[in-house]
Write a protein that holds these residues in place. Structure first.
Motif, PDB file in Angstrom:
ATOM      1  N   ALA A   1     -11.206  -4.940   6.042  1.00 39.88           N
ATOM      2  CA  ALA A   1      -9.982  -4.216   6.027  1.00 39.88           C
ATOM      3  C   ALA A   1     -10.363  -2.592   5.855  1.00 39.88           C
ATOM      4  CB  ALA A   1      -8.864  -4.732   5.423  1.00 39.88           C
ATOM      5  N   TRP A   2     -11.098  -2.603   4.565  1.00 45.76           N
ATOM      6  CA  TRP A   2     -10.931  -1.316   3.874  1.00 45.76           C
ATOM      7  C   TRP A   2     -12.371  -0.627   3.904  1.00 45.76           C
ATOM      8  CZ3 TRP A   2      -6.641   0.670   3.468  1.00 45.76           C
ATOM      9  CH2 TRP A   2      -5.124   0.103   3.460  1.00 45.76           C
TER      10      TRP A   2
ATOM     11  N   ARG B   1     -10.642  -5.261  -1.241  1.00 45.73           N
ATOM     12  CA  ARG B   1      -9.109  -5.824  -1.378  1.00 45.73           C
ATOM     13  C   ARG B   1      -8.669  -6.490   0.074  1.00 45.73           C
ATOM     14  NH1 ARG B   1      -5.099  -1.586  -4.547  1.00 45.73           N
ATOM     15  NH2 ARG B   1      -6.591  -1.512  -6.379  1.00 45.73           N
TER      16      ARG B   1
ATOM     17  N   GLY C   1      -2.644   3.386   4.124  1.00 50.31           N
ATOM     18  CA  GLY C   1      -3.698   3.876   3.215  1.00 50.31           C
ATOM     19  C   GLY C   1      -4.616   4.576   3.636  1.00 50.31           C
ATOM     20  N   THR C   2      -4.921   4.965   5.147  1.00 52.07           N
ATOM     21  CA  THR C   2      -5.822   5.788   5.759  1.00 52.07           C
ATOM     22  C   THR C   2      -5.179   7.328   5.853  1.00 52.07           C
ATOM     23  OG1 THR C   2      -5.545   4.975   7.877  1.00 52.07           O
ATOM     24  CG2 THR C   2      -7.272   4.284   6.677  1.00 52.07           C
TER      25      THR C   2
ATOM     26  N   VAL D   1       0.995  -1.074   0.044  1.00 52.22           N
ATOM     27  CA  VAL D   1      -0.011  -0.036   0.046  1.00 52.22           C
ATOM     28  C   VAL D   1       0.981   1.341  -0.035  1.00 52.22           C
ATOM     29  CG1 VAL D   1      -1.716   1.208   1.169  1.00 52.22           C
ATOM     30  CG2 VAL D   1      -1.849  -1.137   1.150  1.00 52.22           C
TER      31      VAL D   1
ATOM     32  N   VAL E   1      -3.532  -0.525   6.649  1.00 51.74           N
ATOM     33  CA  VAL E   1      -4.766   0.516   6.759  1.00 51.74           C
ATOM     34  C   VAL E   1      -4.157   1.476   7.446  1.00 51.74           C
ATOM     35  CG1 VAL E   1      -6.993   0.864   7.858  1.00 51.74           C
ATOM     36  CG2 VAL E   1      -6.401  -1.506   6.958  1.00 51.74           C
TER      37      VAL E   1
ATOM     38  N   ALA F   1     -10.690   0.363   8.567  1.00 50.60           N
ATOM     39  CA  ALA F   1     -10.655   1.480   8.143  1.00 50.60           C
ATOM     40  C   ALA F   1     -11.836   2.347   8.827  1.00 50.60           C
ATOM     41  CB  ALA F   1     -11.251   1.419   6.472  1.00 50.60           C
TER      42      ALA F   1
ATOM     43  N   TRP G   1     -11.965   0.050  -2.706  1.00 50.38           N
ATOM     44  CA  TRP G   1     -11.060  -0.900  -1.901  1.00 50.38           C
ATOM     45  C   TRP G   1     -11.903  -1.977  -1.130  1.00 50.38           C
ATOM     46  CZ3 TRP G   1      -5.409   0.396  -0.385  1.00 50.38           C
ATOM     47  CH2 TRP G   1      -4.907   1.195  -1.444  1.00 50.38           C
TER      48      TRP G   1
ATOM     49  N   SER H   1     -15.089  -2.413  10.095  1.00 55.72           N
ATOM     50  CA  SER H   1     -13.998  -2.547   9.363  1.00 55.72           C
ATOM     51  C   SER H   1     -12.919  -1.648   9.983  1.00 55.72           C
ATOM     52  CB  SER H   1     -14.172  -1.706   7.992  1.00 55.72           C
ATOM     53  OG  SER H   1     -14.299  -0.368   8.090  1.00 55.72           O
TER      54      SER H   1
ATOM     55  N   GLY I   1      -5.981  -6.829   3.287  1.00 58.14           N
ATOM     56  CA  GLY I   1      -5.390  -5.936   4.168  1.00 58.14           C
ATOM     57  C   GLY I   1      -5.287  -6.268   5.652  1.00 58.14           C
TER      58      GLY I   1
ATOM     59  N   ARG J   1     -12.625 -11.547   3.200  1.00 56.61           N
ATOM     60  CA  ARG J   1     -12.826 -10.294   2.292  1.00 56.61           C
ATOM     61  C   ARG J   1     -14.436 -10.425   2.222  1.00 56.61           C
ATOM     62  NH1 ARG J   1     -10.457 -10.617  -2.915  1.00 56.61           N
ATOM     63  NH2 ARG J   1      -9.818 -12.767  -2.438  1.00 56.61           N
TER      64      ARG J   1
END
Length: 484
Positions: free
Chosen positions: A341-342, A351, A361-362, A194, A358, A417, A348, A415, A353, A313
């Motif tokens: 995850a996302w 995906r 990516g965040t 990521v 995370v 995220a 996303w 999540s 993760g 997922r």
């Protein structure tokens, strides 16, 4: 009806005292408790014992961590009261959570010792790498992710070099590529990388929890007014989760008396150290859901289960007929808790993760920048994993309490995220006290099939609640696929 419990209300004032009292409930705890549908009148039951500046970070990790554990502890206390014939208000035991226990448990995989040996939490090919224009973080702890990472970047792996030597080769290769290119190339090959992102201004729109009640009444409820040793005694949990938040949730439900049976595919082996940390109190079996015989056994387990935890997922289990909607149609009294995850929408959503990815990516890694050179930083623990794990357990416990009255199941979605969004936008910082933290106070030891374990004690705490797991971790994949 799907009720999205978002985390965009950030108006709560920072409390004057470092540790809240019943007259001024902790805002973060109140929000986490509300997110799982808890009655606001109960939040005053929760107080905390300070441990000073534990989990230090730019972001308010300490406040988030204790709030997640506080909400979980309150949900356990509420279910204990419901099963004893009580209910809301004074019938619910007081909750007091020690911040030292929380900090130690949030580092459980780092604090673990197996016959004195410290586990390796990140493999040599997992970590931050400078690219030609930015930074990227990889995750290659599992052999299949490691192989896909190297193959995606065209790096040969003939076995002549160990991973520390390969790390130098990987670093040199990544330095010639752009971060976004690396991210997409590795993802297309089934690997994990990521690119460093700045915090998104709209990240606060990601829900902390989403709840949907089942549309039909079921027939199962837990015994009430009968003596039980723990609030989740008699609860049967199918744990279809892997690293790390889902297993933390299952480990917590096992602490509280549930029969937690982790189910893994035989072709997807688990890291022994990871399982040793998160397998406390559980049992573990292997079933191939694509094989007719194993699927029949799984359906027999499912027929009398109370809870299904899933951390694959989104859509990964649907082909096996295990989508939440299908599960609740067949078993309307199930509590189905899903974790990804996302988040559950957006490009996303599907995906793979992990917590560390995370954070990148965040934008958390950009906020927690480690040094003046701009190298990205990280939270002081895998706090998204651990925090979400305790909130998952809280939602399951609340669902069981509600089911006592409605006889309806519940679909919960979480999540990493969403937890990251709340940490960045919804938790208020506060100054620490001057208390001194000693992790040894919150550690204990036991014998297990893996050897002598020095491990963190569980942080969940309420008056009369269990202080430790009744059984240590067993060998991964060796239990019979049957309820106790």
């Amino acid at each position: 009806m799907l009720i999205a419990m978002t985390t965009t209300d950030h108006d709560a004032a920072t409390p004057d005292a470092a540790i809240p009292d019943p007259a001024t409930p902790d805002p973060a705890t109140a929000h986490a408790w509300s997110a799982v549908g808890g009655s606001p009148e109960l939040v005053g039951q929760v107080t905390y014992e300070s441990a000073g500046d534990v989990l230090p970070a730019v972001l308010p990790v300490r406040q988030m961590a204790r709030a997640m554990v506080g909400a979980c502890s309150l949900a356990a206390a509420e279910l204990a009261a419901a099963r004893a014939g009580g209910g809301a208000g004074t019938a619910v035991p007081q909750v007091r959570v020690a911040e030292g226990a929380v900090a130690t448990a949030f580092h459980s995989e780092r604090n673990l010792r197996v016959d004195g040996r410290a586990p390796t939490n990140f493999a040599p090919l997992s970590g931050f790498w400078r690219t030609s224009d930015s930074w990227v973080r990889t995750h290659a702890n599992y052999p299949h992710h490691r192989a896909r990472l190297l193959a995606a970047l065209g790096l040969p792996d003939d076995g002549s070099r160990d991973d520390r030597a390969l790390a130098d080769v990987l670093a040199a290769e990544l330095a010639t590529r752009k971060a976004h290119e690396v991210q997409e190339t590795v993802y297309a090959a089934g690997g994990l990388a990521v690119a460093l992102a700045d915090p998104a201004p709209d990240a606060a729109s990601i829900p902390l929890v989403e709840v949907r009640e089942a549309g039909e009444d079921g027939s199962r409820r837990l015994s009430a007014s009968a003596p039980v040793a723990a609030p989740a005694e008699g609860v049967r949990v199918l744990d279809l989760t892997r690293v790390l938040a889902g297993p933390v949730a299952g480990r917590t439900l096992a602490l509280l008396g549930a029969d937690v049976l982790r189910v893994d595919a035989p072709q997807l082996p688990e890291d022994a150290d990871t399982y040793t940390d998160t397998g406390m109190g559980k049992r573990s079996t292997l079933l191939d859901l694509g094989a007719a015989g194993d699927r029949e056994v799984f359906e027999e387990l499912l027929a009398t289960a109370d809870v299904v935890l899933s951390a694959y997922r989104p859509g990964a289990l649907d082909r096996h007929g295990l989508a939440p909607e299908a599960l609740l149609e067949r078993h309307p009294d199930l509590i189905v808790a899903q974790l990804c995850a996302w988040g559950w929408t957006g490009p996303w959503a599907g995906r793979r993760g992990f917590d560390s990815l995370v954070q990148v990516g965040t934008g958390i890694a950009a906020i927690e920048t480690a040094d003046p050179t701009g190298r990205p930083g990280a939270l002081p623990a895998q706090a998204l994993d651990h925090g979400t794990g305790y909130l998952v357990a809280a939602g399951v416990l609340r669902g069981l309490t509600e089911r006592q009255q409605t006889r309806r199941g519940r679909h919960l979605r979480y999540s990493l995220a969403g937890t990251a969004s709340w940490l960045m936008h919804g938790v208020q910082p506060e100054p620490p006290t001057r208390d001194v933290y000693d992790a040894r106070r919150w550690m204990t030891a036991c014998e297990s099939p893996y050897g002598k374990l020095d491990h963190a004690l569980p942080p969940v705490g309420y008056a009369g609640g269990p202080g430790n797991w009744e059984r240590p971790v067993g060998l991964w994949g060796t239990d019979a696929p049957a309820w106790r």
